[in-house]
Design a protein around this motif. Structure first.
Motif, PDB file in Angstrom:
ATOM      1  N   LYS A  57       5.883  -8.989 -13.929  1.00 34.47           N
ATOM      2  CA  LYS A  57       4.380  -9.307 -14.479  1.00 34.47           C
ATOM      3  C   LYS A  57       3.058  -8.050 -14.274  1.00 34.47           C
ATOM      4  O   LYS A  57       2.926  -7.195 -13.997  1.00 34.47           O
ATOM      5  CB  LYS A  57       3.957  -9.909 -12.524  1.00 34.47           C
ATOM      6  CG  LYS A  57       3.391 -11.330 -12.661  1.00 34.47           C
ATOM      7  CD  LYS A  57       3.932 -11.839 -11.420  1.00 34.47           C
ATOM      8  CE  LYS A  57       2.441 -12.346 -10.772  1.00 34.47           C
ATOM      9  NZ  LYS A  57       2.555 -12.905  -9.298  1.00 34.47           N
ATOM     10  N   ALA A  58       2.207  -8.159 -14.820  1.00 34.26           N
ATOM     11  CA  ALA A  58       1.080  -7.135 -15.701  1.00 34.26           C
ATOM     12  C   ALA A  58       0.201  -7.599 -14.319  1.00 34.26           C
ATOM     13  O   ALA A  58      -0.101  -8.816 -14.016  1.00 34.26           O
ATOM     14  CB  ALA A  58       0.748  -7.949 -16.996  1.00 34.26           C
ATOM     15  N   ILE A  59      -0.390  -6.440 -14.616  1.00 43.13           N
ATOM     16  CA  ILE A  59      -1.445  -6.388 -13.171  1.00 43.13           C
ATOM     17  C   ILE A  59      -2.263  -6.561 -14.339  1.00 43.13           C
ATOM     18  O   ILE A  59      -2.494  -5.368 -14.862  1.00 43.13           O
ATOM     19  CB  ILE A  59      -1.316  -5.801 -12.231  1.00 43.13           C
ATOM     20  CG1 ILE A  59      -0.056  -5.570 -11.595  1.00 43.13           C
ATOM     21  CG2 ILE A  59      -2.007  -5.571 -10.913  1.00 43.13           C
ATOM     22  CD1 ILE A  59       0.512  -4.600 -10.742  1.00 43.13           C
ATOM     23  N   LEU A  81      -5.785  -3.182 -10.637  1.00 44.92           N
ATOM     24  CA  LEU A  81      -5.177  -2.211 -10.169  1.00 44.92           C
ATOM     25  C   LEU A  81      -6.072  -0.843 -10.116  1.00 44.92           C
ATOM     26  O   LEU A  81      -5.917  -0.112  -9.296  1.00 44.92           O
ATOM     27  CB  LEU A  81      -4.424  -1.561 -11.838  1.00 44.92           C
ATOM     28  CG  LEU A  81      -3.774  -0.558 -12.043  1.00 44.92           C
ATOM     29  CD1 LEU A  81      -2.618  -1.191 -10.954  1.00 44.92           C
ATOM     30  CD2 LEU A  81      -2.968   0.369 -13.150  1.00 44.92           C
ATOM     31  N   GLU A  82      -7.395  -1.008 -10.776  1.00 41.68           N
ATOM     32  CA  GLU A  82      -8.257  -0.277 -10.061  1.00 41.68           C
ATOM     33  C   GLU A  82      -8.633  -0.531  -8.900  1.00 41.68           C
ATOM     34  O   GLU A  82      -8.665   0.544  -7.603  1.00 41.68           O
ATOM     35  CB  GLU A  82      -8.843  -0.010 -10.690  1.00 41.68           C
ATOM     36  CG  GLU A  82      -8.900   0.282 -12.641  1.00 41.68           C
ATOM     37  CD  GLU A  82     -10.306   0.487 -13.431  1.00 41.68           C
ATOM     38  OE1 GLU A  82     -10.505  -0.201 -13.324  1.00 41.68           O
ATOM     39  OE2 GLU A  82     -10.487   0.933 -14.297  1.00 41.68           O
ATOM     40  N   ARG A  83      -9.507  -1.334  -8.581  1.00 46.69           N
ATOM     41  CA  ARG A  83      -8.974  -1.719  -6.659  1.00 46.69           C
ATOM     42  C   ARG A  83      -8.246  -1.400  -5.972  1.00 46.69           C
ATOM     43  O   ARG A  83      -8.859  -0.898  -4.718  1.00 46.69           O
ATOM     44  CB  ARG A  83      -9.536  -3.944  -6.672  1.00 46.69           C
ATOM     45  CG  ARG A  83     -10.260  -3.519  -5.748  1.00 46.69           C
ATOM     46  CD  ARG A  83     -10.094  -5.061  -5.686  1.00 46.69           C
ATOM     47  NE  ARG A  83      -9.138  -6.618  -5.625  1.00 46.69           N
ATOM     48  CZ  ARG A  83      -7.735  -5.712  -3.881  1.00 46.69           C
ATOM     49  NH1 ARG A  83      -8.798  -4.773  -3.153  1.00 46.69           N
ATOM     50  NH2 ARG A  83      -6.791  -6.554  -4.293  1.00 46.69           N
ATOM     51  N   HIS A 106       4.942   0.933 -12.660  1.00 50.23           N
ATOM     52  CA  HIS A 106       5.595   0.888 -11.512  1.00 50.23           C
ATOM     53  C   HIS A 106       5.510  -0.487 -10.338  1.00 50.23           C
ATOM     54  O   HIS A 106       6.131  -0.850 -10.163  1.00 50.23           O
ATOM     55  CB  HIS A 106       5.177   2.312 -10.280  1.00 50.23           C
ATOM     56  CG  HIS A 106       5.918   1.877  -9.340  1.00 50.23           C
ATOM     57  ND1 HIS A 106       7.104   3.738  -8.705  1.00 50.23           N
ATOM     58  CD2 HIS A 106       5.267   2.342  -8.186  1.00 50.23           C
ATOM     59  CE1 HIS A 106       7.161   3.254  -8.032  1.00 50.23           C
ATOM     60  NE2 HIS A 106       6.853   2.485  -6.787  1.00 50.23           N
ATOM     61  N   LEU A 107       4.501  -1.040 -10.162  1.00 52.44           N
ATOM     62  CA  LEU A 107       4.038  -1.852  -9.389  1.00 52.44           C
ATOM     63  C   LEU A 107       4.594  -3.175 -10.497  1.00 52.44           C
ATOM     64  O   LEU A 107       4.868  -4.004  -9.414  1.00 52.44           O
ATOM     65  CB  LEU A 107       2.536  -2.110  -8.892  1.00 52.44           C
ATOM     66  CG  LEU A 107       1.365  -1.539  -8.099  1.00 52.44           C
ATOM     67  CD1 LEU A 107      -0.153  -1.891  -8.288  1.00 52.44           C
ATOM     68  CD2 LEU A 107       2.812  -1.066  -7.020  1.00 52.44           C
ATOM     69  N   GLU A 108       4.274  -3.364 -11.806  1.00 47.06           N
ATOM     70  CA  GLU A 108       4.979  -4.240 -12.370  1.00 47.06           C
ATOM     71  C   GLU A 108       6.400  -4.071 -11.746  1.00 47.06           C
ATOM     72  O   GLU A 108       7.810  -6.053 -11.513  1.00 47.06           O
ATOM     73  CB  GLU A 108       4.811  -4.505 -14.012  1.00 47.06           C
ATOM     74  CG  GLU A 108       3.476  -4.601 -13.997  1.00 47.06           C
ATOM     75  CD  GLU A 108       3.222  -3.716 -15.724  1.00 47.06           C
ATOM     76  OE1 GLU A 108       4.465  -3.655 -16.163  1.00 47.06           O
ATOM     77  OE2 GLU A 108       2.331  -3.936 -15.860  1.00 47.06           O
ATOM     78  N   ALA A 158       1.180  -1.092   0.016  1.00 47.29           N
ATOM     79  CA  ALA A 158      -0.214   0.187   0.076  1.00 47.29           C
ATOM     80  C   ALA A 158       0.954   1.631   0.211  1.00 47.29           C
ATOM     81  O   ALA A 158       0.735   2.034  -0.626  1.00 47.29           O
ATOM     82  CB  ALA A 158      -1.050   0.099   0.970  1.00 47.29           C
ATOM     83  N   ASP A 159       2.010   0.698   0.929  1.00 42.03           N
ATOM     84  CA  ASP A 159       2.680   2.289   1.045  1.00 42.03           C
ATOM     85  C   ASP A 159       3.525   2.763  -0.755  1.00 42.03           C
ATOM     86  O   ASP A 159       3.712   3.375  -1.284  1.00 42.03           O
ATOM     87  CB  ASP A 159       4.029   1.816   1.655  1.00 42.03           C
ATOM     88  CG  ASP A 159       3.670   2.279   3.243  1.00 42.03           C
ATOM     89  OD1 ASP A 159       2.181   3.060   3.302  1.00 42.03           O
ATOM     90  OD2 ASP A 159       4.207   1.889   4.277  1.00 42.03           O
ATOM     91  N   ARG A 160       3.625   0.990  -1.324  1.00 43.09           N
ATOM     92  CA  ARG A 160       4.292   1.497  -2.629  1.00 43.09           C
ATOM     93  C   ARG A 160       3.421   2.423  -3.645  1.00 43.09           C
ATOM     94  O   ARG A 160       3.747   3.205  -4.050  1.00 43.09           O
ATOM     95  CB  ARG A 160       4.399   0.238  -2.684  1.00 43.09           C
ATOM     96  CG  ARG A 160       6.426  -0.088  -2.734  1.00 43.09           C
ATOM     97  CD  ARG A 160       6.513  -1.324  -3.570  1.00 43.09           C
ATOM     98  NE  ARG A 160       6.043  -2.748  -4.044  1.00 43.09           N
ATOM     99  CZ  ARG A 160       5.862  -3.234  -2.965  1.00 43.09           C
ATOM    100  NH1 ARG A 160       6.628  -4.045  -1.646  1.00 43.09           N
ATOM    101  NH2 ARG A 160       4.890  -4.475  -3.276  1.00 43.09           N
ATOM    102  N   MET A 161       2.593   1.771  -3.417  1.00 42.70           N
ATOM    103  CA  MET A 161       1.256   2.743  -3.994  1.00 42.70           C
ATOM    104  C   MET A 161       0.611   3.485  -3.861  1.00 42.70           C
ATOM    105  O   MET A 161       1.492   4.191  -5.022  1.00 42.70           O
ATOM    106  CB  MET A 161      -0.338   1.682  -4.281  1.00 42.70           C
ATOM    107  CG  MET A 161      -1.639   2.101  -5.362  1.00 42.70           C
ATOM    108  SD  MET A 161      -1.221   2.065  -6.855  1.00 42.70           S
ATOM    109  CE  MET A 161      -1.702   0.402  -6.865  1.00 42.70           C
TER     110      MET A 161
END
Lengths: 184, 276
Positions: free
Chosen positions: B4-6, B11-13, A179-181, A123-126
Motif C-alpha cells: 500500500k503506497a504511503i 511518510l515525512e510526518r 519497508h512500511l508498504e 513506531a518501532d517498525r519505523m
C-alpha cells in the motif's frame, strides 16, 4: 602549602588562564547537552554510546575553544561533532554486527529480524527501518526531519554537495516507504 | 499482507514523529547536571596529559622539561624549587610588559628577544596546534588588530617562575574606524623564568566581550555574501569553526577586504548624513 605545591595543583597556564573557557564550555554544556544526547541517540544505536559521543563533542570544543570566532560556531561545531561522532560509532557497530551476522545461520537471522518487526508497533517498525538505512541516508533524514535543516545546511554539516544530500534523502525515503508498504 | 503506497507527506510526518519521540526518550534519561562535573574533570586531566606528551617530546631541552613538570603537577626536586634570582635585571612584569608592547607594535623580532628556545606560545595556532604567532602578527597588522594594554601584574609565583597577567582591550577589523569597541577583558598570560618567557597564552573572550557579535560576525557574513572567493581563501572552516588563514595570499586579501569593509561603512555614513 609551598609555592611549588600551589602552582603544581593549579597548573601554571592550564587553569589560571582559562577560567573563561571552562565557564563558557560549562554554560554550553548545560544549555545543549540534553538536546545533543537526543540528536546522538538518533545516530547511534544505544544511549550510552550517544552520551559518549556528546561528551567527546564537548571535549573537542574545549580543545578548540581558541579557534572560535563567530557567535554560532560553538553550537554548529557541537552539532557537526555529534553527527560525525555518531557516524563513527555507527560504523564500528555495523562492522561488529556484520561479523555477528556471519556467525549466525542466514535463515535464523532473517527469521529473528522479521519477528522483531512484526512484534513491535508502527513506531518501532519505523525506527527499526531507520536504523537499517545506510549511515549517510540516516544522517540526512535525521538532520532533515529532526533538526529541520535545509538541504544547504545538511550539505554543510556533512561536508557533501547538495546533490548528494538530495540523493541520500530520496533513497532513504524510498527505502522507508518500501519497508512500511511491505509491513502494512 | 498487501502493498500500500504511503503519501510522501504522511511518510515525512511519521519519520519526524518517530525521531522526535526517540530523541525525547533519550533526553529524558540523561542527567546534564550529573554529567557536567566529570566532564570538567576530564578536560582538566586531558589538558595535563597533553602537556606531559608535549614536554616529553622536547626532553632534551632543560627549561621545557621543567615547564612540563610544573604544568603537569609533578613536584620539582628541592634544589630546583628553591627561589633563584633572575639572571637578568628586569623584573618578570617588565619582561612580560615588553613582550606585550612589542606584540602591540607588530614587532616579532622584539617580541622574540626574551623567549626561551621552546617557549609554549598559545596565541594563534594552526589546526594541528602548531604555533603561528609570528605569521599571526602579520595578519594582525593587516586587519588592524590593535592591542590596547593596561598594566601587567604578577598573578602567581613559584621558585624562579612567575606568571604575569597583562590585560588589554582590543580593536580589530577596523572596529575603531567604524565607531565600535574597544573590546575589553582580554589578557596575555606570560610565564617568566629567570628573565626568559617560557610560556604565553592570549585569551580573547570574543563571545562575551561583544567582539564576535558586533564585529566578526557582521564582517564574515558580508565577506561570504559579497566576496565568496576571497572568503574561501581568508577564512578556513576547521570542523565548523571559522579560523583566519595566515597564508601570504590570504593576508593580502584580508588587507584589501578590510579597506572595502571600511569604505562600505563610510559610504553608509555619508548616505545617512546627506541632506534629503
Amino acid at each position: 602549602m609551598s609555592e611549588v605545591g600551589q602552582l603544581s595543583e593549579v597548573g601554571v597556564i592550564g587553569r589560571q588562564s582559562l577560567p573563561a573557557r571552562h565557564d563558557a564550555v560549562a554554560a554550553l554544556f548545560r544549555a545543549h547537552h540534553r538536546r545533543l544526547v537526543g540528536l546522538a541517540s538518533l545516530l547511534c544505536d544505544d544511549r550510552a554510546t550517544a552520551e559518549d559521543v556528546v561528551q567527546e563533542a564537548f571535549a573537542g570544543l574545549f580543545r578548540r575553544w581558541w579557534q572560535l570566532r563567530d557567535p554560532h560556531s560553538a553550537v554548529a561545531y557541537l552539532n557537526k561533532a555529534v553527527v560525525n561522532g555518531g557516524r563513527d560509532h555507527l560504523r564500528q557497530g555495523q562492522r561488529s554486527d556484520t561479523s555477528m551476522r556471519r556467525m549466525v545461520p542466514q535463515s535464523e537471522a532473517l527469521s529473528s529480524a522479521e519477528q522483531d518487526v512484526v512484534a513491535n508497533d508502527e513506531a518501532d517498525r519505523m525506527w527499526r527501518a531507520i536504523t537499517l538505512l545506510p549511515h549517510r541516508q540516516r544522517q540526512v533524514l535525521v538532520l532533515r526531519y529532526y533538526l529541520d535543516q535545509s538541504e544547504a545546511e545538511i550539505a554543510e554539516t556533512l561536508d557533501v554537495s547538495r546533490g548528494s544530500v538530495k540523493r541520500h534523502a530520496s533513497r532513504g525515503l524510498a527505502a522507508l516507504a518500501r519497508h512500511l508498504e511491505v509491513a502494512l | 499482507m498487501t502493498n500500500k503506497a504511503i503519501p510522501d507527506d504522511e511518510l515525512e510526518r511519521r519519520i519526524a514523529g518517530v525521531l522526535h519521540d526517540r530523541a525525547e526518550a533519550a533526553m529524558s534519561q540523561t542527567d546534564t547536571e550529573r554529567r557536567l562535573p566529570p566532564f570538567i574533570a576530564d578536560t582538566n586531566a586531558a589538558a595535563r596529559r597533553h602537556r606531559v606528551t608535549w614536554g616529553l617530546s622536547v626532553v632534551a631541552v632543560g627549561a621545557a622539561v621543567i615547564l612540563a613538570l610544573v604544568l603537569t603537577g609533578v613536584p620539582l626536586s628541592s634544589d630546583q624549587s628553591e627561589t633563584q634570582e633572575p639572571a637578568r635585571d628586569r623584573s618578570p612584569v617588565d619582561v612580560a610588559a615588553d613582550f606585550v608592547d612589542a606584540f602591540a607594535g607588530y614587532d616579532p623580532v622584539r617580541a622574540s628577544k626574551d623567549l626561551a628556545v621552546d617557549a609554549e606560545m598559545k596565541i594563534w595556532e594552526d589546526a594541528d596546534g602548531t604555533s603561528e604567532w609570528q605569521r599571526g602578527l602579520v595578519w594582525a597588522e593587516a586587519v588592524g588588530f590593535k592591542v590596547l594594554p593596561s598594566e601587567c601584574a604578577p598573578e602567581q609565583r613559584t621558585g624562579s617562575r612567575t606568571m604575569v597577567r597583562c590585560p588589554f582591550a582590543l580593536h580589530s577589523l577596523g572596529s575603531d574606524r567604524i565607531g565600535r569597541g574597544p573590546y575589553p577583558d582580554n589578557a596575555f598570560y606570560v610565564v617568566v623564568d629567570k628573565g626568559e618567557i617560557v610560556a604565553t597564552e592570549m585569551v580573547v573572550p570574543s563571545e562575551t566581550n561583544g567582539f564576535r557579535d558586533e564585529v566578526w560576525d557582521p564582517f564574515a557574513q558580508w565577506l561570504q555574501r559579497e566576496y565568496p572567493a576571497d572568503f574561501a581563501v581568508m577564512i578556513r572552516d576547521v570542523d565548523g569553526v571559522q579560523v583566519p588563514s595566515f597564508t601570504g595570499d590570504s593576508i593580502t586579501r584580508w588587507r584589501h577586504r578590510i579597506v572595502s569593509w571600511l569604505a562600505l561603512h563610510q559610504a553608509l555614513r555619508n548616505t545617512a548624513s546627506s541632506p534629503g
